[in-house]
Design a protein around this motif. Structure first.
Motif, PDB file in Angstrom:
ATOM      1  N   GLY A  33       0.725  -1.314  -0.018  1.00 49.01           N
ATOM      2  CA  GLY A  33      -0.033  -0.074  -0.004  1.00 49.01           C
ATOM      3  C   GLY A  33       0.649   1.320   0.235  1.00 49.01           C
ATOM      4  O   GLY A  33       0.200   2.519   0.074  1.00 49.01           O
ATOM      5  N   GLU A  34       2.176   1.264  -0.230  1.00 52.21           N
ATOM      6  CA  GLU A  34       3.046   2.504  -0.194  1.00 52.21           C
ATOM      7  C   GLU A  34       3.376   2.787  -1.680  1.00 52.21           C
ATOM      8  O   GLU A  34       3.556   2.065  -2.370  1.00 52.21           O
ATOM      9  N   ASN A  35       3.442   4.210  -1.773  1.00 47.95           N
ATOM     10  CA  ASN A  35       3.927   4.767  -3.066  1.00 47.95           C
ATOM     11  C   ASN A  35       5.299   5.369  -2.767  1.00 47.95           C
ATOM     12  O   ASN A  35       5.410   6.076  -1.786  1.00 47.95           O
ATOM     13  N   GLU A  89      -0.151  -9.290 -13.774  1.00 42.30           N
ATOM     14  CA  GLU A  89      -1.226  -9.891 -12.578  1.00 42.30           C
ATOM     15  C   GLU A  89      -0.578  -9.209 -11.428  1.00 42.30           C
ATOM     16  O   GLU A  89      -1.409  -8.803 -10.502  1.00 42.30           O
ATOM     17  N   GLU A  90       0.647  -9.339 -11.103  1.00 37.59           N
ATOM     18  CA  GLU A  90       1.196  -8.948  -9.937  1.00 37.59           C
ATOM     19  C   GLU A  90       1.943  -7.609  -9.975  1.00 37.59           C
ATOM     20  O   GLU A  90       1.936  -6.816  -9.055  1.00 37.59           O
ATOM     21  N   ILE A  91       2.549  -7.528 -10.999  1.00 40.66           N
ATOM     22  CA  ILE A  91       3.606  -6.349 -11.121  1.00 40.66           C
ATOM     23  C   ILE A  91       3.315  -5.616 -12.681  1.00 40.66           C
ATOM     24  O   ILE A  91       3.233  -6.445 -13.644  1.00 40.66           O
ATOM     25  N   SER A  92       2.747  -4.565 -12.813  1.00 36.28           N
ATOM     26  CA  SER A  92       2.583  -4.012 -14.060  1.00 36.28           C
ATOM     27  C   SER A  92       3.430  -2.640 -14.347  1.00 36.28           C
ATOM     28  O   SER A  92       3.814  -2.007 -13.442  1.00 36.28           O
ATOM     29  N   PRO A 171      -3.150  -4.998 -10.226  1.00 38.94           N
ATOM     30  CA  PRO A 171      -1.793  -5.671  -9.753  1.00 38.94           C
ATOM     31  C   PRO A 171      -1.367  -5.011  -8.324  1.00 38.94           C
ATOM     32  O   PRO A 171      -1.983  -3.958  -8.039  1.00 38.94           O
ATOM     33  N   ALA A 172      -0.456  -5.842  -7.461  1.00 43.16           N
ATOM     34  CA  ALA A 172      -0.054  -5.374  -6.354  1.00 43.16           C
ATOM     35  C   ALA A 172       1.021  -4.292  -6.357  1.00 43.16           C
ATOM     36  O   ALA A 172       0.905  -3.350  -5.384  1.00 43.16           O
ATOM     37  N   LEU A 173       1.585  -4.469  -7.384  1.00 41.84           N
ATOM     38  CA  LEU A 173       2.701  -3.228  -7.473  1.00 41.84           C
ATOM     39  C   LEU A 173       2.608  -2.643  -8.912  1.00 41.84           C
ATOM     40  O   LEU A 173       2.667  -3.395 -10.019  1.00 41.84           O
ATOM     41  N   VAL A 174       2.502  -1.234  -9.086  1.00 48.89           N
ATOM     42  CA  VAL A 174       2.376  -0.633 -10.452  1.00 48.89           C
ATOM     43  C   VAL A 174       3.816   0.037 -10.526  1.00 48.89           C
ATOM     44  O   VAL A 174       4.135   0.752  -9.650  1.00 48.89           O
ATOM     45  N   LEU A 175       4.567  -0.135 -11.620  1.00 52.78           N
ATOM     46  CA  LEU A 175       5.744   0.394 -11.906  1.00 52.78           C
ATOM     47  C   LEU A 175       5.417   1.750 -12.784  1.00 52.78           C
ATOM     48  O   LEU A 175       5.227   1.383 -14.135  1.00 52.78           O
ATOM     49  N   ALA A 176       5.386   3.065 -12.535  1.00 56.03           N
ATOM     50  CA  ALA A 176       4.870   4.023 -13.232  1.00 56.03           C
ATOM     51  C   ALA A 176       5.968   5.010 -13.646  1.00 56.03           C
ATOM     52  O   ALA A 176       6.631   5.631 -12.726  1.00 56.03           O
ATOM     53  N   ASP A 177       6.743   4.708 -14.954  1.00 55.07           N
ATOM     54  CA  ASP A 177       7.492   5.626 -15.541  1.00 55.07           C
ATOM     55  C   ASP A 177       7.103   6.605 -16.277  1.00 55.07           C
ATOM     56  O   ASP A 177       6.573   6.456 -17.306  1.00 55.07           O
ATOM     57  N   GLU A 178       7.330   7.942 -15.798  1.00 51.15           N
ATOM     58  CA  GLU A 178       6.872   9.203 -16.162  1.00 51.15           C
ATOM     59  C   GLU A 178       5.201   8.923 -16.714  1.00 51.15           C
ATOM     60  O   GLU A 178       4.914   9.260 -17.691  1.00 51.15           O
ATOM     61  N   PRO A 179       4.510   8.708 -15.506  1.00 48.58           N
ATOM     62  CA  PRO A 179       3.112   8.300 -16.137  1.00 48.58           C
ATOM     63  C   PRO A 179       2.167   9.191 -16.637  1.00 48.58           C
ATOM     64  O   PRO A 179       1.154   9.051 -17.217  1.00 48.58           O
ATOM     65  N   ILE A 202      -7.980  -1.423  -3.896  1.00 48.89           N
ATOM     66  CA  ILE A 202      -7.105  -2.838  -4.227  1.00 48.89           C
ATOM     67  C   ILE A 202      -5.853  -2.863  -3.032  1.00 48.89           C
ATOM     68  O   ILE A 202      -5.281  -3.938  -3.325  1.00 48.89           O
ATOM     69  N   ASP A 203      -5.742  -1.737  -2.649  1.00 46.09           N
ATOM     70  CA  ASP A 203      -4.439  -1.742  -1.528  1.00 46.09           C
ATOM     71  C   ASP A 203      -3.044  -2.115  -2.411  1.00 46.09           C
ATOM     72  O   ASP A 203      -2.360  -2.911  -1.960  1.00 46.09           O
ATOM     73  N   SER A 204      -2.880  -1.488  -3.366  1.00 44.11           N
ATOM     74  CA  SER A 204      -1.787  -1.755  -4.268  1.00 44.11           C
ATOM     75  C   SER A 204      -0.576  -0.572  -3.894  1.00 44.11           C
ATOM     76  O   SER A 204      -0.965   0.569  -3.163  1.00 44.11           O
ATOM     77  N   SER A 205       0.398  -0.843  -4.209  1.00 40.61           N
ATOM     78  CA  SER A 205       1.393   0.028  -4.250  1.00 40.61           C
ATOM     79  C   SER A 205       2.245   0.473  -5.577  1.00 40.61           C
ATOM     80  O   SER A 205       1.599  -0.156  -6.474  1.00 40.61           O
ATOM     81  N   MET A 206       2.840   1.513  -5.565  1.00 38.50           N
ATOM     82  CA  MET A 206       3.319   2.141  -6.719  1.00 38.50           C
ATOM     83  C   MET A 206       4.818   2.745  -6.630  1.00 38.50           C
ATOM     84  O   MET A 206       5.071   3.356  -5.601  1.00 38.50           O
ATOM     85  N   MET A 207       5.469   2.612  -7.738  1.00 41.44           N
ATOM     86  CA  MET A 207       6.754   2.970  -7.694  1.00 41.44           C
ATOM     87  C   MET A 207       7.002   4.083  -8.900  1.00 41.44           C
ATOM     88  O   MET A 207       6.675   3.700 -10.056  1.00 41.44           O
ATOM     89  N   VAL A 208       6.896   5.489  -8.469  1.00 39.77           N
ATOM     90  CA  VAL A 208       6.736   6.496  -9.432  1.00 39.77           C
ATOM     91  C   VAL A 208       8.258   7.028 -10.024  1.00 39.77           C
ATOM     92  O   VAL A 208       8.736   7.685  -9.063  1.00 39.77           O
ATOM     93  N   ILE A 209       8.226   6.844 -11.236  1.00 37.27           N
ATOM     94  CA  ILE A 209       9.726   7.266 -11.660  1.00 37.27           C
ATOM     95  C   ILE A 209       9.304   8.628 -12.272  1.00 37.27           C
ATOM     96  O   ILE A 209       8.590   8.548 -13.421  1.00 37.27           O
ATOM     97  N   THR A 210       9.899   9.684 -12.018  1.00 37.50           N
ATOM     98  CA  THR A 210       9.334  10.767 -12.661  1.00 37.50           C
ATOM     99  C   THR A 210      10.503  12.142 -12.671  1.00 37.50           C
ATOM    100  O   THR A 210      11.396  12.006 -11.598  1.00 37.50           O
ATOM    101  N   HIS A 211      10.523  12.971 -13.449  1.00 37.44           N
ATOM    102  CA  HIS A 211      11.215  14.174 -13.400  1.00 37.44           C
ATOM    103  C   HIS A 211      10.447  15.346 -12.434  1.00 37.44           C
ATOM    104  O   HIS A 211      10.836  16.301 -12.096  1.00 37.44           O
TER     105      HIS A 211
END
Length: 359
Positions: A33-35, A89-92, A171-179, A202-211
């Motif tokens: 659940g952490e971003n 399914e788990e990581i997008s 998914p449980a984890l979303v990898l967002a590259d400059e979303p 859905i209590d998912s987590s996200m890793m946000v990559i951004t400038h």
């Protein structure tokens, strides 16, 4: 146990000059659940890190060491077939370039439906189409447009379609590259709020990559600042943006506009990141750092924990006294000649000159 644990990760690229250390000894965790936001200059390793996690490194890239554990399982030790089960399914992934990520010969609906049917074998075509319609509603696209091809979408629409695909399987984890790169400010705000609502459900987590620091400030709980393939600093969003303790983070913060200080001029850091085919032995930021000493050049800085932050700087505990008072001066960042004339002690706020330097 964390949702994601990255430990001592090493990712290299083959090049004519030899292996390039794109990600070098990187360790961090993401909780359920952490971003977490990943920020830094272009070429610092942000996108490579995401590609390594989801397992889509380019042909020239490879993981040379370390572990990527998702719910306790090491992804780097899995077979390609087993790892493929985790994708979507788990990581997008919300890719940075939506046009390149979408298949041009299939409609958007066909591509999302295929991902749903492959990973949810119990979902029939009717159920898959219902999910597509719901996701298009979520990202603010007309349902009927789902039956069109990527080239019929604008850049912003393609990016929203990628977000819809990434969230379709919850998914449980979303990898967002400059979303939100291709979106205007209004749509960016709407999308981020909607993504946040889905995450809450859905209590998912996200890793946000951004400038875009504002995206991290709005969506993330914690920030990781990367420089030249390594972590420079890590901590909660409020602490990182209010009072960082690594000179690079301080300089990066001053390179973005502050609406609370509209009369404050932006500053840039002189110099360039080091060559990662032949990186320096010590701190990677030493050549551009106004505080750099011989110690910085010779020894890699250990992690120092200051006011809740993990900072890789030899002098993190001296930042408040010796550097922060002069960090807002343009002359502090105008030129760093630490490479030619390293000093024995870091500069002090009293002289404002960068300290006495040896020839």
């Amino acid at each position: 146990m964390s949702l994601l644990d990255v430990e001592n990760l090493e990712v290299y690229y083959e090049s004519d000059e030899g292996p390039v250390r794109a990600v070098d000894d990187v360790s961090f965790s993401i909780e359920e659940g952490e971003n977490v936001g990943i920020v830094g200059e272009s070429g610092c390793g942000k996108t490579t890190l995401a590609q390594a996690i989801i397992g889509i490194l380019p042909d020239a890239g490879y993981v040379d060491g370390g572990e990527i554990r998702f719910r306790g399982e090491d992804l780097t030790a899995m077979s390609e077939k087993r790892r493929r089960e985790y994708k979507w399914e788990e990581i997008s992934l919300i890719a940075q370039s939506a046009m390149n990520a979408l298949d041009p010969v299939y409609t958007i609906r066909e591509q999302i439906v295929e991902a749903i049917e492959v990973h949810r074998r119990t979902a029939g075509r009717v159920e898959a189409n219902r999910i597509v319609d719901e996701m298009f509603d979520l990202v603010g696209l007309d349902r009927d447009r789902a039956d069109e091809y990527p080239h019929q979408f604008s850049g912003g629409m393609r990016q929203r379609a990628m977000i819809a695909m990434a969230l379709a399987l919850e998914p449980a984890l979303v990898l967002a590259d400059e979303p939100t790169t291709a979106l205007d400010v209004i749509m960016q705000d709407q999308i981020l709020k909607r993504v946040g609502q889905i995450q809450d459900e859905i209590d998912s987590s996200m890793m946000v990559i951004t400038h875009d620091v504002s995206v991290v400030a709005e969506t993330c709980d914690r920030v990781i600042v990367m420089y030249a393939g390594q972590i420079a600093e890590e901590g909660p969003v409020e602490e990182i943006f209010e009072r960082p303790y690594h000179p690079y983070t301080i300089g990066l913060k001053r390179a973005f506009p502050n609406i609370r200080k509209s009369d404050q001029d932006l500053m840039s850091m002189a110099g360039y990141p080091p060559d990662l085919a032949d990186p320096p032995d010590g701190c990677r930021f030493a050549e551009r750092c106004p505080m750099a000493t011989e110690t910085c050049w010779d020894e890699h800085p250990p992690a120092m924990h200051v006011n809740g932050l993990r900072s890789y700087c030899h002098y993190a505990d001296e930042i408040d006294e010796n550097f922060r008072p002069i960090a807002d001066r343009p002359e502090t960042w105008a030129q760093s000649d630490a490479a030619e004339r390293p000093v024995e002690e870091p500069p002090t706020a009293t002289d404002g000159s960068g300290g006495e330097r040896e020839p």
